[in-house]
Scaffold this motif. Structure first.
Motif: not given
Length: 436
Positions: A210-211, A213-216, A226, A323
């Protein structure tokens, strides 16, 4: 030649010049490196040779210190050659720094088309004649080295005294799609086994993904992490201690920084080391090509088979996993187009990789009729539910090779030859000699 000593053994460096294209011996040549190992007390003895072929593709022969692991058993009766297969180790390298010397992407792809098992075996035959004077030798093939050994049995059985294979009996006719269609369920089982052993890692893996997915996230050296790249840490699960190594890596992921939780430097460095292809780019470039049998066998291009087949297994979709509330599944020995975007060692080779994925003129690697008629003693360790090589494919091939004796075991994972000390090699020698 240079000789030197380590505990219990004497090592000698060998270099050999071989044609890039064995069909054109007057053309370009490359260099191979091999390290001879003999027990200290047997330096002048007339010993039979054992050739070791490492797994991969793209890995140089293992660097031992003294008589470690299976090597200690081997030097009891053999003179061992640890061969760096073409493009690896101290042999003429093939990587982002050297491939441009051969031209643009199309020229690079043509060059790399000569780095599969067929060329490796023809290299071995030239080396054998130079070292043994023409006497056949024993070949020990680990993983991809077993693929090479199986091709050796198809192409040049006269050079073989005995063949020993560990975790490397390939399918004789499966397409790359078939290989990955069989492998994704094994990846799922290995991930589920890991979470059953370390249930706390379910939330840890989800939090890391999750981290990402939110932060490049760009690791030291420029590797982009990724969620999909993070999932590929599942390649660790193919080793006997892999689940434990993955667990220790995950538990160290976050530290609290000035702006909140951040991925720790220690975690980032460990991940970079686990995922980088800098030391073995041929693994990424040629991984699907090792399964290609070409138009002569009714096969088209590999065309990024692992990526295409992954779409048939939606449970591996990281976004969908996040999700919901289920576990994030790890993947394993698969190469995807995005590897050539995320890894700085591979980025300059993206177009070359695309051309290899589109290539159709691969030559067939295995001759089932010749394998069924071989007189060479063959023994193979087949690891039950091996993450990297499908057990059913291996056993089907074992039934084809005349006289092959198998040892099917769940005592070891894919790295049994290394992890098992002398036991795996000892048992295979006994099987090949009909001593058990």
């Amino acid at each position: 030649m240079t000789s030197y000593r380590q505990p219990g053994v004497v090592l000698t460096d060998h270099r050999f010049t071989v044609p890039l294209d064995h069909g054109d011996p007057s053309g370009a040549h490359i260099e191979l490196y091999g390290r001879e190992v003999v027990a200290s007390g047997s330096v002048g003895a007339d010993l039979p040779w054992l050739l070791y072929l490492e797994g991969g593709p793209g890995f140089g022969a293992r660097r031992f210190v003294g008589a470690q692991a299976w090597l200690g058993r081997a030097v009891q009766e053999f003179r061992v050659l640890l061969l760096d297969q073409r493009g690896t180790g101290r042999s003429t390298p093939a990587n982002r720094q050297t491939l441009p010397l051969h031209g643009g992407p199309a020229a690079q792809a043509d060059y790399l088309a000569h780095f599969r098992a067929d060329s490796i075996v023809r290299d071995c035959e030239l080396v054998r004649h130079r070292l043994t004077g023409g006497a056949p030798w024993t070949v020990l093939g680990q993983s991809f080295g077993g693929f090479c050994a199986t091709h050796y049995l198809s192409a040049a059985p006269e050079g073989l005294r005995t063949v020993l294979i560990t975790g490397g009996l390939p399918s004789l006719d499966a397409r790359a799609d078939d290989v990955y269609r069989a492998s994704y369920p094994r990846m799922r089982r290995k991930a589920e086994d890991h979470y059953a052993r370390y249930p706390q890692d379910v939330e840890r893996a989800r939090r890391i993904a999750a981290h990402l997915a939110e932060h490049r996230t760009v690791l030291p050296g420029g590797h982009v992490l990724t969620p999909e790249a993070f999932q590929s840490l599942g390649i660790l699960l193919g080793g006997g201690d892999g689940s434990h190594r993955l667990h220790y890596l995950l538990e160290n992921a976050f530290v609290r920084g000035a702006g909140g939780p951040v991925l720790s430097d220690a975690f980032q460095e460990d991940v970079r080391a686990a995922l980088s292809f800098a030391a073995h780019p041929l693994y990424a470039l040629l991984h699907e090509a090792i399964y290609a049998q070409g138009a002569a066998r009714g096969q088209g291009p590999t065309a990024w088979a692992a990526e295409r087949v992954r779409g048939e297994f939606p449970e591996f979709d990281a976004a969908k996993a996040l999700e919901g509330d289920g576990p994030l599944l790890f993947t394993g020995e698969t190469i995807h187009p995005w590897h050539f975007d995320t890894d700085p060692a591979l980025r300059p080779l993206r177009e070359t990789a695309e051309l290899l994925a589109a290539r159709e003129d691969w030559t067939p690697l295995y001759d089932a009729e010749r394998l069924a008629a071989t007189a060479v003693p063959v023994a193979a360790a087949v690891y039950h539910d091996d993450l990297y090589v499908d057990t059913a494919h291996s056993l089907a091939t074992a039934r084809t090779i005349r006289g092959l004796r198998t040892w099917v075991t769940d005592e070891f994972e894919h790295d049994g030859l290394r992890a098992g000390g002398h036991r795996v090699l000892d048992r295979l020698l006994a099987l090949a000699r009909n001593e058990i």
